[in-house]
Design a protein around this motif. Structure first.
Motif, PDB file in Angstrom:
ATOM      1  N   ASN A 195      -9.640  99.244 101.772  1.00 39.85           N
ATOM      2  CA  ASN A 195     -10.385  98.009 101.065  1.00 39.85           C
ATOM      3  C   ASN A 195     -11.353  97.325 101.330  1.00 39.85           C
ATOM      4  OD1 ASN A 195      -8.212  98.886  99.399  1.00 39.85           O
ATOM      5  ND2 ASN A 195      -6.918  96.974  99.915  1.00 39.85           N
ATOM      6  N   HIS A 196     -12.516  97.220 100.430  1.00 40.06           N
ATOM      7  CA  HIS A 196     -13.404  96.026 100.650  1.00 40.06           C
ATOM      8  C   HIS A 196     -13.932  95.753  99.173  1.00 40.06           C
ATOM      9  CE1 HIS A 196     -17.215  93.935 101.873  1.00 40.06           C
ATOM     10  NE2 HIS A 196     -16.520  93.947 103.148  1.00 40.06           N
ATOM     11  N   PRO A 197     -14.107  94.565  98.787  1.00 41.28           N
ATOM     12  CA  PRO A 197     -14.668  94.247  97.458  1.00 41.28           C
ATOM     13  C   PRO A 197     -16.038  94.938  97.248  1.00 41.28           C
ATOM     14  CG  PRO A 197     -14.540  92.089  99.017  1.00 41.28           C
ATOM     15  CD  PRO A 197     -13.886  93.379  99.600  1.00 41.28           C
ATOM     16  N   LEU A 198     -16.737  94.924  98.194  1.00 45.37           N
ATOM     17  CA  LEU A 198     -18.176  95.422  97.678  1.00 45.37           C
ATOM     18  C   LEU A 198     -17.979  97.002  97.456  1.00 45.37           C
ATOM     19  CD1 LEU A 198     -20.650  93.692 100.277  1.00 45.37           C
ATOM     20  CD2 LEU A 198     -20.295  93.295  97.832  1.00 45.37           C
ATOM     21  N   THR A 199     -17.034  97.534  98.082  1.00 43.28           N
ATOM     22  CA  THR A 199     -16.709  99.215  97.636  1.00 43.28           C
ATOM     23  C   THR A 199     -16.449  99.190  96.288  1.00 43.28           C
ATOM     24  OG1 THR A 199     -16.101  99.634 100.093  1.00 43.28           O
ATOM     25  CG2 THR A 199     -15.663 101.224  98.138  1.00 43.28           C
ATOM     26  N   ASP A 200     -15.491  98.401  95.822  1.00 43.05           N
ATOM     27  CA  ASP A 200     -15.244  98.216  94.560  1.00 43.05           C
ATOM     28  C   ASP A 200     -16.258  98.072  93.449  1.00 43.05           C
ATOM     29  OD1 ASP A 200     -12.546  98.666  95.253  1.00 43.05           O
ATOM     30  OD2 ASP A 200     -11.969  96.803  95.301  1.00 43.05           O
ATOM     31  N   SER A 201     -16.934  96.821  93.883  1.00 42.09           N
ATOM     32  CA  SER A 201     -18.120  96.383  92.910  1.00 42.09           C
ATOM     33  C   SER A 201     -19.268  97.394  92.883  1.00 42.09           C
ATOM     34  CB  SER A 201     -18.498  95.176  93.151  1.00 42.09           C
ATOM     35  OG  SER A 201     -18.913  94.901  94.653  1.00 42.09           O
ATOM     36  N   GLY A 202     -19.399  97.843  94.064  1.00 43.53           N
ATOM     37  CA  GLY A 202     -20.652  99.211  94.249  1.00 43.53           C
ATOM     38  C   GLY A 202     -20.142 100.091  93.224  1.00 43.53           C
ATOM     39  N   LEU A 203     -18.935 100.564  93.296  1.00 42.95           N
ATOM     40  CA  LEU A 203     -18.547 101.822  92.577  1.00 42.95           C
ATOM     41  C   LEU A 203     -18.702 101.638  91.157  1.00 42.95           C
ATOM     42  CD1 LEU A 203     -17.523 104.813  92.688  1.00 42.95           C
ATOM     43  CD2 LEU A 203     -15.159 103.864  92.817  1.00 42.95           C
ATOM     44  N   LYS A 204     -17.935 100.351  90.990  1.00 42.11           N
ATOM     45  CA  LYS A 204     -18.322 100.160  89.175  1.00 42.11           C
ATOM     46  C   LYS A 204     -19.586 100.233  88.881  1.00 42.11           C
ATOM     47  CE  LYS A 204     -16.819  96.570  85.992  1.00 42.11           C
ATOM     48  NZ  LYS A 204     -17.978  96.863  85.183  1.00 42.11           N
ATOM     49  N   ARG A 205     -20.604  99.572  89.538  1.00 40.61           N
ATOM     50  CA  ARG A 205     -21.889  99.686  89.318  1.00 40.61           C
ATOM     51  C   ARG A 205     -22.437 101.081  89.007  1.00 40.61           C
ATOM     52  NH1 ARG A 205     -27.051  96.102  91.946  1.00 40.61           N
ATOM     53  NH2 ARG A 205     -28.369  97.398  90.905  1.00 40.61           N
ATOM     54  N   PHE A 206     -22.186 101.815  89.978  1.00 39.33           N
ATOM     55  CA  PHE A 206     -23.002 103.375  89.958  1.00 39.33           C
ATOM     56  C   PHE A 206     -22.313 103.993  88.624  1.00 39.33           C
ATOM     57  CE2 PHE A 206     -22.964 103.875  94.921  1.00 39.33           C
ATOM     58  CZ  PHE A 206     -24.256 103.096  95.184  1.00 39.33           C
ATOM     59  N   LEU A 207     -21.023 103.657  88.522  1.00 40.01           N
ATOM     60  CA  LEU A 207     -20.287 104.496  87.347  1.00 40.01           C
ATOM     61  C   LEU A 207     -20.723 103.819  86.146  1.00 40.01           C
ATOM     62  CD1 LEU A 207     -16.818 105.214  88.728  1.00 40.01           C
ATOM     63  CD2 LEU A 207     -18.697 106.537  89.093  1.00 40.01           C
ATOM     64  N   ASP A 208     -21.110 102.563  86.053  1.00 41.75           N
ATOM     65  CA  ASP A 208     -21.500 102.080  84.751  1.00 41.75           C
ATOM     66  C   ASP A 208     -22.947 102.497  84.538  1.00 41.75           C
ATOM     67  OD1 ASP A 208     -19.406 100.734  84.423  1.00 41.75           O
ATOM     68  OD2 ASP A 208     -19.921  98.903  85.129  1.00 41.75           O
ATOM     69  N   ASP A 209     -23.677 102.533  85.523  1.00 42.51           N
ATOM     70  CA  ASP A 209     -25.114 103.000  85.254  1.00 42.51           C
ATOM     71  C   ASP A 209     -25.431 104.384  84.865  1.00 42.51           C
ATOM     72  OD1 ASP A 209     -25.932 100.507  86.094  1.00 42.51           O
ATOM     73  OD2 ASP A 209     -26.557 100.827  88.172  1.00 42.51           O
ATOM     74  N   TRP A 210     -24.349 105.266  85.458  1.00 44.92           N
ATOM     75  CA  TRP A 210     -24.225 106.606  85.210  1.00 44.92           C
ATOM     76  C   TRP A 210     -23.893 106.868  83.584  1.00 44.92           C
ATOM     77  CZ3 TRP A 210     -25.478 110.958  88.044  1.00 44.92           C
ATOM     78  CH2 TRP A 210     -24.987 112.048  87.503  1.00 44.92           C
ATOM     79  N   ASP A 211     -22.942 106.059  83.342  1.00 47.40           N
ATOM     80  CA  ASP A 211     -22.348 106.390  81.752  1.00 47.40           C
ATOM     81  C   ASP A 211     -23.485 105.811  80.975  1.00 47.40           C
ATOM     82  OD1 ASP A 211     -19.875 107.238  82.762  1.00 47.40           O
ATOM     83  OD2 ASP A 211     -18.640 105.295  82.377  1.00 47.40           O
ATOM     84  N   LYS A 212     -24.032 104.719  81.145  1.00 49.07           N
ATOM     85  CA  LYS A 212     -25.141 104.080  80.241  1.00 49.07           C
ATOM     86  C   LYS A 212     -26.305 105.251  80.203  1.00 49.07           C
ATOM     87  CE  LYS A 212     -24.465  99.554  81.597  1.00 49.07           C
ATOM     88  NZ  LYS A 212     -24.986  98.576  82.842  1.00 49.07           N
ATOM     89  N   ALA A 213     -26.702 105.808  81.050  1.00 46.52           N
ATOM     90  CA  ALA A 213     -27.607 106.864  81.004  1.00 46.52           C
ATOM     91  C   ALA A 213     -27.167 108.215  80.459  1.00 46.52           C
ATOM     92  CB  ALA A 213     -28.101 107.179  82.493  1.00 46.52           C
ATOM     93  N   GLY A 214     -26.132 108.443  80.141  1.00 46.76           N
ATOM     94  CA  GLY A 214     -25.249 109.401  79.547  1.00 46.76           C
ATOM     95  C   GLY A 214     -25.556 110.811  80.419  1.00 46.76           C
ATOM     96  N   LEU A 215     -25.592 110.754  81.543  1.00 44.00           N
ATOM     97  CA  LEU A 215     -25.589 111.807  82.465  1.00 44.00           C
ATOM     98  C   LEU A 215     -24.269 112.576  82.682  1.00 44.00           C
ATOM     99  CD1 LEU A 215     -27.940 109.922  85.019  1.00 44.00           C
ATOM    100  CD2 LEU A 215     -28.608 112.098  83.670  1.00 44.00           C
TER     101      LEU A 215
END
Ligand code: E4P
Length: 224
Positions: A195-215
């Protein structure tokens, strides 16, 4: 440093076994009693779930003759079994006997350097140095670990220092810094190591950005 799970719960072993990075399991009479299952059945199931892992199972007698009988019985169950023996006089004698017969041992309830020295002299495979229980009464449990690693390394004993009674990830950090050979911990603590909160928030941001770009990883179109 080897990573052991401290448990008598088969479901916990099943979960960590899937990760492929756990090297063994330590049980004790309290953990086995808590599991509500039979001792032999539990130990054999753990061996099956963690092939090749070292599985510690403890004797419960305190006189040498009965301890020896129990140890030979438990050792006959499976080749992965390591006999756990308390650091008392009859226990040290038992460890010497088992060592001479080629049976691996884990000396438990070790709190001080002199105790660790007796275990090493007897040829213990593992010396289980308890840290949490010392911290619980206001001491510094890690002090004896540091001293025991130093003793084992500088005198060339074959024993491995196993940090037990681990309560939180900081104990694991200290065990690594002390160059301990093994650390065993409860399921909850082992899960916390991820666990680390920055791992959770970092992963969320990566996946949100990926989804938004429709890749998609599997798209075949060439980039011009
Ligand atoms: C080690 O082998 C013991 O089973 C264990 O680490 C004891 O931990 P506790 O002090 O949390 O009971």
């Amino acid at each position: 440093m080897k990573l052991f799970l401290d448990t008598g719960d088969i479901n916990e072993v099943r979960q960590v076994a899937d990760w492929g990075i756990v090297d063994g399991v330590t049980t004790n009479p309290t953990l086995i009693a808590k599991s509500g299952k039979r001792f032999r059945e539990t130990v054999l199931k753990i061996c099956e779930l963690l092939p090749g892992g070292d599985i510690s199972a403890e004797v419960v007698a305190t006189d040498y003759e009965t301890m020896l009988k129990e140890a030979l019985e438990i050792a006959s169950w499976h080749e992965q079994v390591v006999i756990k023996v308390p650091l008392i006089e009859s226990g040290v004698r038992l460890v010497k006997t088992l060592t001479d017969r080629g049976i691996r041992t884990n000396v438990t309830l070790v709190f001080t350097l002199p105790q660790a020295y007796m275990a090493a002299k007897a040829g213990a495979t593992y010396i289980s140095n308890f840290v949490g229980r010392v911290d619980d009464i206001g001491g510094d449990g890690m002090e004896a670990v540091v001293q025991t690693v130093e003793m084992v390394e500088s005198y060339g004993f074959d024993s491995e220092v196993l940090v037990a009674s681990v309560r939180h990830p900081q104990h694991v950090v200290q065990a690594l810094n002390a160059r301990a050979h093994v650390s065993t911990m409860p399921f909850g603590t082992m899960k916390q190591l991820f666990n680390h909160p920055l791992t959770d928030s970092g992963l969320k941001r990566f996946l949100d950005d990926w989804d938004k770009a429709g890749l998609s990883i599997f798209e075949r179109e060439s980039v011009s």
